[in-house]
Design a protein around this motif. Structure first.
Motif, PDB file in Angstrom:
ATOM      1  N   VAL A   1     -62.884  26.483  11.267  1.00  0.00           N
ATOM      2  CA  VAL A   1     -62.300  27.812  11.390  1.00  0.00           C
ATOM      3  C   VAL A   1     -61.674  27.934  12.778  1.00  0.00           C
ATOM      4  CG1 VAL A   1     -64.483  28.826  12.172  1.00  0.00           C
ATOM      5  CG2 VAL A   1     -62.740  30.292  11.172  1.00  0.00           C
ATOM      6  N   PHE A   2     -60.493  28.532  12.812  1.00  0.00           N
ATOM      7  CA  PHE A   2     -59.757  28.749  14.054  1.00  0.00           C
ATOM      8  C   PHE A   2     -59.968  30.192  14.496  1.00  0.00           C
ATOM      9  CE2 PHE A   2     -57.753  25.363  11.728  1.00  0.00           C
ATOM     10  CZ  PHE A   2     -57.327  24.450  12.683  1.00  0.00           C
ATOM     11  N   SER A   3     -60.085  30.394  15.818  1.00  0.00           N
ATOM     12  CA  SER A   3     -60.302  31.757  16.299  1.00  0.00           C
ATOM     13  C   SER A   3     -59.907  31.868  17.764  1.00  0.00           C
ATOM     14  CB  SER A   3     -61.776  32.160  16.140  1.00  0.00           C
ATOM     15  OG  SER A   3     -62.619  31.317  16.913  1.00  0.00           O
ATOM     16  N   CYS A   4     -59.774  33.096  18.222  1.00  0.00           N
ATOM     17  CA  CYS A   4     -59.503  33.394  19.628  1.00  0.00           C
ATOM     18  C   CYS A   4     -60.782  33.953  20.247  1.00  0.00           C
ATOM     19  CB  CYS A   4     -58.374  34.405  19.767  1.00  0.00           C
ATOM     20  SG  CYS A   4     -58.165  35.004  21.472  1.00  0.00           S
ATOM     21  N   PRO A   5     -61.365  33.274  21.232  1.00  0.00           N
ATOM     22  CA  PRO A   5     -62.618  33.759  21.828  1.00  0.00           C
ATOM     23  C   PRO A   5     -62.521  35.166  22.403  1.00  0.00           C
ATOM     24  CG  PRO A   5     -62.164  31.498  22.509  1.00  0.00           C
ATOM     25  CD  PRO A   5     -60.924  31.995  21.817  1.00  0.00           C
TER      26      PRO A   5
END
Length: 286
Positions: free
Chosen positions: A254-258
């Motif tokens: 899964v890709f995400s922005c911290p």
């Protein structure tokens, strides 16, 4: 793995090419179907069910397939199998007097009675691209395991069908939800919003004819976070990150922005993550 919109487009392509036409022959290249010939049967329809394809023919039979990671169906003009049908990865060839359908690298291929399609798709939850999508049932399925991460719940096809890593990662980003938050922590209202957003994005992608998330015309970078590891977040400028989630064999990424989504993954040590295709110029995407 192709997601619900890609499977929907594949079904539409097969339906347009074969529906109403009599199959002159078939070549099903899996051991249990090697002697099966669908020749003489008319294609009634080809429909998607989540990430599955159901090709219904006369005589009450359904050819079921699943694309898995690398599978595809292509329709070629012609009255006989094409050169593409000779590839060693081809698992199915169907032909009429004007079209040839080639199923390459299919993950599943089964022949069942149409009345018994539940044997191959009965385990699936409500299909997000079904006009009669049962939203209430999907939400009930998603919230029945409150301690599970919301990402794993969304990706579980038994809860609702059609979501893959793209249509999980993107709604989570748009709603600022941490992918490792539990269903209980996210709450039923936000879970419902995630489902509605995922469905809207899937429907839009079907209408546009390609997977589209941001609505930008830039085909190279039409996403907020998916596939953008190592690149700046389009909202805050922080670096998009990727991490695995779930246990094998269901483990996915899964890709995400911290910054936008409340921190890094529990398994993310904060080390440098390079953009996909780094070294081939893809890291120049913005």
């Amino acid at each position: 793995m192709p997601e619900g919109d890609a499977v929907w487009r594949t079904a539409r392509r097969l339906h347009r090419g074969l529906a109403g036409q009599v199959l002159l022959g078939s070549d099903l290249r899996v051991p249990r179907l090697a002697t099966t010939d669908l020749g003489g049967r008319r294609t009634l329809e080809v429909v998607p069910r989540g990430k599955h394809l159901l090709h219904r023919v006369e005589g009450g039979l359904t050819l079921h397939s699943h694309l898995r990671m690398e599978g595809s169906w292509r329709v070629h003009r012609g009255a006989r199998p094409t050169a593409a049908a000779g590839r060693h990865t081809v698992r199915a060839v169907l032909w009429t007097d004007g079209q040839v359908a080639v199923g390459d690298s299919l993950g599943m291929l089964d022949l069942v009675r149409t009345a018994e399609e539940h044997r191959v798709v009965g385990h699936l939850g409500p299909d997000l691209l079904d006009p009669g999508f049962d939203r209430a049932q999907a939400l009930a399925n998603l919230t029945r395991e409150p301690g599970r991460t919301v990402t794993e719940a969304l990706l579980d096809q038994r809860n609702l069908a059609g979501i893959g890593t793209i249509f999980a990662s993107e709604p989570l980003f748009l709603h600022g939800v941490h992918p490792w938050a539990s269903v209980a922590e996210v709450g039923p209202d936000t879970v419902a919003e995630l489902v509605d957003t995922a469905r809207r994005l899937l429907v839009t992608s079907c209408r546009v004819g390609r997977t589209t998330i941001t609505g930008r015309t830039d085909l190279v970078d039409d996403a907020w976070v998916h596939g953008r590891v190592g690149l700046p977040c389009k909202r805050c400028g922080d670096t998009v990150r990727v991490a695995p989630i779930g246990a094998q064999p269901q483990q996915r990424v899964v890709f995400s922005c911290p910054t936008c989504q409340g921190g890094r993954a529990p398994t993310d040590d904060g080390g440098r993550q390079l953009p996909l295709g780094y070294g081939r110029g893809d890291h120049l995407r913005r």
